[in-house]
Design an enzyme around this catalytic site. Structure first.
Site, short mmCIF file in Angstrom:
data_model
loop_
_atom_site.label_atom_id
_atom_site.label_comp_id
_atom_site.label_asym_id
_atom_site.label_seq_id
_atom_site.Cartn_x
_atom_site.Cartn_y
_atom_site.Cartn_z
N THR A 1 -6.83 -37.54 12.05
CA THR A 1 -7.32 -38.60 11.16
C THR A 1 -7.65 -39.86 11.94
OG1 THR A 1 -6.14 -37.74 9.26
CG2 THR A 1 -6.59 -40.08 9.24
N SER B 1 -5.48 -31.37 12.92
CA SER B 1 -4.33 -30.71 13.56
C SER B 1 -3.67 -29.65 12.69
CB SER B 1 -3.30 -31.73 14.05
OG SER B 1 -2.45 -32.15 13.03
N THR C 1 -1.69 -36.08 12.53
CA THR C 1 -0.27 -36.23 12.19
C THR C 1 0.37 -34.91 11.76
OG1 THR C 1 -0.81 -36.81 9.91
CG2 THR C 1 -0.52 -38.64 11.46
N ASP C 2 -0.45 -33.99 11.21
CA ASP C 2 0.13 -32.84 10.51
C ASP C 2 0.98 -31.92 11.38
OD1 ASP C 2 -0.77 -33.67 8.07
OD2 ASP C 2 -2.56 -32.41 8.06
C1 SIN Z 1 -4.60 -34.00 11.08
O1 SIN Z 1 -3.41 -33.73 11.22
O2 SIN Z 1 -5.44 -33.77 11.96
C2 SIN Z 1 -5.09 -34.59 9.81
C3 SIN Z 1 -4.10 -35.47 9.17
C4 SIN Z 1 -3.76 -36.69 9.97
O3 SIN Z 1 -4.07 -36.85 11.14
O4 SIN Z 1 -3.09 -37.58 9.36
#
Ligand code: SIN
Length: 322
Positions: free
Chosen positions: A17, A67, A100-101
């Site tokens: 993100t 991710s 983050t995921d």
């Molecule tokens: C991801 O994990 O690539 C999408 C969600 C995020 O980064 O918050």
């Protein structure tokens, strides 16, 4: 380590993100992750020269993905590029921009395969780069400040002004900016107005780099290791199907203190008898298993199921190195 001679920080982009874009600035959920290059992300961070204090920045795009779609080939490529840069005498640290995921899984993977005393700092964002008030630039700036801190060691995660270790960090919220927690331990430290304040100075852990041999094995040959949650009404037939399809390791996220639904037990014991490595952890959000548990080996270090899967994967790739 003579820190005066180190003058480069390498930023590796993997997507997420933090590199995401939406059609409208007010859209904080309907965006596409992994769109902007890492060089562009760095150029959007104000006041970088103040943070860098003369250090040079080098950036490289290793991947460009959401991710949730992280895979072993990308992990291997990321670890090899990280190891390459960390091995250069003038490189102080590696910073990785990541979604983050699955950030906690990547962090724990890197912690075990990178044989280094230099810090590796993962950072991310909960809002896309196009948001009215994106959190990525601040997180990136904070991550660079941590990367320059002489006390930083091991693989760390920086988000929302907090520093977490690879072992403890966990995503705990799907939307808010402070999406990560180290559970009952609390953060390892904070970044406040560019200054790093450690709750407790990080120390080099025994896990750092202990599975670096795994990087020599092509990811296509890594064994299949899965996670199974025990829950009301759970079906054992999935275990039999997985074993028949070639499963080599299974992490069971048990209920409470590592209890397992009685309907799963005979299939799990049969899988174990057929050579599938079974590890047990808890599906509780905090804490580690206490005392002797079920018929299976408990996952080490109170790791959550997803990180216990990474540990088991590495154990099965490089048997004899643990
Ligand atoms: C991801 O994990 O690539 C999408 C969600 C995020 O980064 O918050």
């Amino acid at each position: 380590m003579d820190t005066k001679k180190l003058q480069k920080i390498v930023v590796l982009g993997t997507g997420g993100t933090i590199a995401g874009t939406a059609a409208r600035a007010e859209d904080l959920t309907g965006y596409t992750a992994g769109q902007l290059g890492v060089q562009l992300l760095l150029s959007g961070v104000p006041g970088l020269s103040e943070t860098l204090q003369g250090d040079e920045l080098v950036s490289e795009q290793v991947a460009q993905l959401d991710s949730k779609d992280m895979d072993h080939a990308t992990w291997q490529a990321l670890a090899l590029r990280s190891a390459h840069w960390l091995g250069q005498s003038d490189v102080r640290a590696v910073v990785i921009t990541h979604g983050t995921d699955t950030l906690e899984e990547t962090a724990w993977f890197l912690q075990q395969v990178l044989h280094t005393d230099k810090p590796v700092v993962l950072t991310c964002a909960m809002r896309p780069a196009t948001a009215l008030a994106p959190d990525g630039p601040q997180n990136l700036r904070d991550a660079l400040a941590v990367a320059r801190d002489p006390r930083a060691v091991g693989v760390l995660a920086v988000c929302a002004g907090q520093i977490h270790t690879a072992q403890r960090v966990q995503k705990v919220h799907p939307y808010r900016l402070e999406a990560f927690s180290s559970g009952e331990f609390g953060p390892q430290g904070w970044i406040e107005q560019g200054q790093v304040r450690w709750a407790e100075s990080p120390t080099r852990s025994a896990e750092q780099g202990h599975a670096h041999h795994a990087l020599g094995v092509p990811s296509a040959n890594w064994p299949w290791v899965a996670v199974l949650h025990s829950h009301a009404g759970v079906e054992a037939r999935q275990i039999d199907a997985w074993v028949q399809a070639g499963l080599k390791g299974l992490v069971v996220a048990g209920t409470g203190n590592g209890t397992v639904h009685q309907g799963l037990m005979s299939a799990l014991l049969a899988a174990q008898a057929q050579g599938v490595a079974v590890r047990l952890t808890t599906r509780c959000a905090e804490g580690a298993l206490v005392g002797p548990v079920a018929a299976f080996q408990a996952a080490a270090l109170g790791l959550n199921a997803y990180k216990a899967r990474v540990s088991l994967l590495l154990e099965l790739i490089a048997p004899g190195h643990h």
